[in-house]
Design a protein around this motif. Structure first.
Motif, PDB file in Angstrom:
ATOM      1  N   MET A   1       9.124 125.721  97.983  1.00 14.37           N
ATOM      2  CA  MET A   1       9.586 126.187  99.265  1.00 14.37           C
ATOM      3  C   MET A   1      10.725 125.294  99.758  1.00 14.37           C
ATOM      4  O   MET A   1      11.739 125.799 100.234  1.00 14.37           O
ATOM      5  N   VAL A   2      10.536 124.006  99.628  1.00 13.31           N
ATOM      6  CA  VAL A   2      11.556 123.059 100.076  1.00 13.31           C
ATOM      7  C   VAL A   2      12.858 123.272  99.306  1.00 13.31           C
ATOM      8  O   VAL A   2      13.941 123.340  99.887  1.00 13.31           O
ATOM      9  N   ALA A   3      12.758 123.426  98.000  1.00 13.81           N
ATOM     10  CA  ALA A   3      13.958 123.619  97.172  1.00 13.81           C
ATOM     11  C   ALA A   3      14.660 124.924  97.522  1.00 13.81           C
ATOM     12  O   ALA A   3      15.892 124.976  97.624  1.00 13.81           O
ATOM     13  N   LEU A   4      13.893 125.964  97.746  1.00 12.50           N
ATOM     14  CA  LEU A   4      14.480 127.262  98.082  1.00 12.50           C
ATOM     15  C   LEU A   4      15.172 127.215  99.441  1.00 12.50           C
ATOM     16  O   LEU A   4      16.301 127.698  99.588  1.00 12.50           O
ATOM     17  N   LEU A   5      14.548 126.612 100.421  1.00 12.43           N
ATOM     18  CA  LEU A   5      15.162 126.488 101.744  1.00 12.43           C
ATOM     19  C   LEU A   5      16.424 125.636 101.683  1.00 12.43           C
ATOM     20  O   LEU A   5      17.423 125.956 102.326  1.00 12.43           O
ATOM     21  N   THR A   6      16.367 124.581 100.924  1.00 11.54           N
ATOM     22  CA  THR A   6      17.540 123.714 100.788  1.00 11.54           C
ATOM     23  C   THR A   6      18.695 124.487 100.153  1.00 11.54           C
ATOM     24  O   THR A   6      19.835 124.394 100.607  1.00 11.54           O
ATOM     25  N   ARG A   7      18.392 125.251  99.124  1.00 14.64           N
ATOM     26  CA  ARG A   7      19.426 126.029  98.448  1.00 14.64           C
ATOM     27  C   ARG A   7      20.000 127.119  99.344  1.00 14.64           C
ATOM     28  O   ARG A   7      21.201 127.339  99.396  1.00 14.64           O
ATOM     29  N   MET A   8      19.144 127.795 100.105  1.00 11.97           N
ATOM     30  CA  MET A   8      19.594 128.906 100.943  1.00 11.97           C
ATOM     31  C   MET A   8      20.339 128.456 102.189  1.00 11.97           C
ATOM     32  O   MET A   8      21.330 129.053 102.579  1.00 11.97           O
ATOM     33  N   ARG A  10      21.283 125.087 103.071  1.00 13.56           N
ATOM     34  CA  ARG A  10      22.131 123.902 102.945  1.00 13.56           C
ATOM     35  C   ARG A  10      22.080 123.017 104.199  1.00 13.56           C
ATOM     36  O   ARG A  10      23.106 122.769 104.843  1.00 13.56           O
ATOM     37  N   PRO A  11      20.883 122.554 104.559  1.00  8.55           N
ATOM     38  CA  PRO A  11      20.745 121.724 105.762  1.00  8.55           C
ATOM     39  C   PRO A  11      21.381 120.354 105.581  1.00  8.55           C
ATOM     40  O   PRO A  11      21.533 119.872 104.465  1.00  8.55           O
ATOM     41  N   GLU A  12      21.721 119.744 106.704  1.00  7.00           N
ATOM     42  CA  GLU A  12      22.324 118.405 106.676  1.00  7.00           C
ATOM     43  C   GLU A  12      21.278 117.334 106.364  1.00  7.00           C
ATOM     44  O   GLU A  12      21.571 116.377 105.668  1.00  7.00           O
ATOM     45  N   ALA A  13      20.079 117.480 106.893  1.00  8.99           N
ATOM     46  CA  ALA A  13      19.005 116.511 106.675  1.00  8.99           C
ATOM     47  C   ALA A  13      18.052 117.030 105.599  1.00  8.99           C
ATOM     48  O   ALA A  13      17.978 118.237 105.368  1.00  8.99           O
ATOM     49  N   PRO A  14      17.321 116.132 104.949  1.00 12.43           N
ATOM     50  CA  PRO A  14      16.349 116.573 103.933  1.00 12.43           C
ATOM     51  C   PRO A  14      15.279 117.474 104.540  1.00 12.43           C
ATOM     52  O   PRO A  14      14.879 117.295 105.691  1.00 12.43           O
ATOM     53  N   VAL A  15      14.822 118.439 103.764  1.00  7.51           N
ATOM     54  CA  VAL A  15      13.771 119.354 104.197  1.00  7.51           C
ATOM     55  C   VAL A  15      12.433 118.829 103.689  1.00  7.51           C
ATOM     56  O   VAL A  15      12.306 118.470 102.524  1.00  7.51           O
ATOM     57  N   THR A  16      11.444 118.791 104.591  1.00 10.05           N
ATOM     58  CA  THR A  16      10.084 118.369 104.239  1.00 10.05           C
ATOM     59  C   THR A  16       9.115 119.432 104.732  1.00 10.05           C
ATOM     60  O   THR A  16       9.516 120.374 105.421  1.00 10.05           O
ATOM     61  N   VAL A  17       7.836 119.267 104.432  1.00 11.83           N
ATOM     62  CA  VAL A  17       6.840 120.239 104.905  1.00 11.83           C
ATOM     63  C   VAL A  17       6.745 120.248 106.432  1.00 11.83           C
ATOM     64  O   VAL A  17       6.310 121.229 107.019  1.00 11.83           O
ATOM     65  N   GLY A  18       7.155 119.181 107.077  1.00  8.11           N
ATOM     66  CA  GLY A  18       7.104 119.112 108.532  1.00  8.11           C
ATOM     67  C   GLY A  18       8.376 119.578 109.230  1.00  8.11           C
ATOM     68  O   GLY A  18       8.440 119.609 110.458  1.00  8.11           O
ATOM     69  N   THR A  19       9.385 119.964 108.469  1.00  9.26           N
ATOM     70  CA  THR A  19      10.652 120.408 109.061  1.00  9.26           C
ATOM     71  C   THR A  19      10.435 121.693 109.845  1.00  9.26           C
ATOM     72  O   THR A  19       9.786 122.623 109.378  1.00  9.26           O
ATOM     73  N   GLN A  20      10.979 121.724 111.053  1.00  7.62           N
ATOM     74  CA  GLN A  20      10.875 122.889 111.929  1.00  7.62           C
ATOM     75  C   GLN A  20      11.820 123.989 111.438  1.00  7.62           C
ATOM     76  O   GLN A  20      13.020 123.760 111.310  1.00  7.62           O
ATOM     77  N   LEU A  21      11.272 125.178 111.167  1.00  7.45           N
ATOM     78  CA  LEU A  21      12.068 126.274 110.606  1.00  7.45           C
ATOM     79  C   LEU A  21      13.186 126.718 111.540  1.00  7.45           C
ATOM     80  O   LEU A  21      14.338 126.838 111.124  1.00  7.45           O
ATOM     81  N   MET A  22      12.865 126.993 112.780  1.00  5.93           N
ATOM     82  CA  MET A  22      13.863 127.519 113.711  1.00  5.93           C
ATOM     83  C   MET A  22      14.697 126.395 114.328  1.00  5.93           C
ATOM     84  O   MET A  22      15.916 126.457 114.317  1.00  5.93           O
ATOM     85  N   ASP A  23      14.026 125.377 114.833  1.00  6.04           N
ATOM     86  CA  ASP A  23      14.719 124.322 115.577  1.00  6.04           C
ATOM     87  C   ASP A  23      15.612 123.457 114.691  1.00  6.04           C
ATOM     88  O   ASP A  23      16.744 123.158 115.053  1.00  6.04           O
TER      89      ASP A  23
END
Length: 74
Positions: A1-8, A10-23
């Motif tokens: 999930m993290v890899a897919l979100l990062t690829r889609m 391209r967030p500035e900060a690393p994505v973790t399980v605690g990352t807020q989807l909308m905010d």
């Protein structure tokens, strides 16, 4: 999930399980649908979106848990 979100997204900060989807990721309803379709294709599963509640889907971990509980193999 993290890899897919990062690829889609391209967030500035690393994505973790605690990352807020909308905010934090700015995930919109249309992007969420696109993401679910990508997950279905990549994992060869079918996700039941009938009970999808955006209010309870706040973090990457929440989304991953939902997919785990509401999916079946194709």
């Amino acid at each position: 999930m993290v890899a897919l979100l990062t690829r889609m997204l391209r967030p500035e900060a690393p994505v973790t399980v605690g990352t807020q989807l909308m905010d934090e990721l700015g995930l919109s309803s249309s992007l969420a649908l696109e993401l679910l379709l990508e997950v279905e294709d990549e994992l060869e599963i079918q996700i039941d979106v009938e009970d999808l509640d955006e209010d309870r889907m706040t973090t990457v971990g929440d989304l991953a848990d939902y997919i785990t509980q509401h999916s079946t193999p194709r």
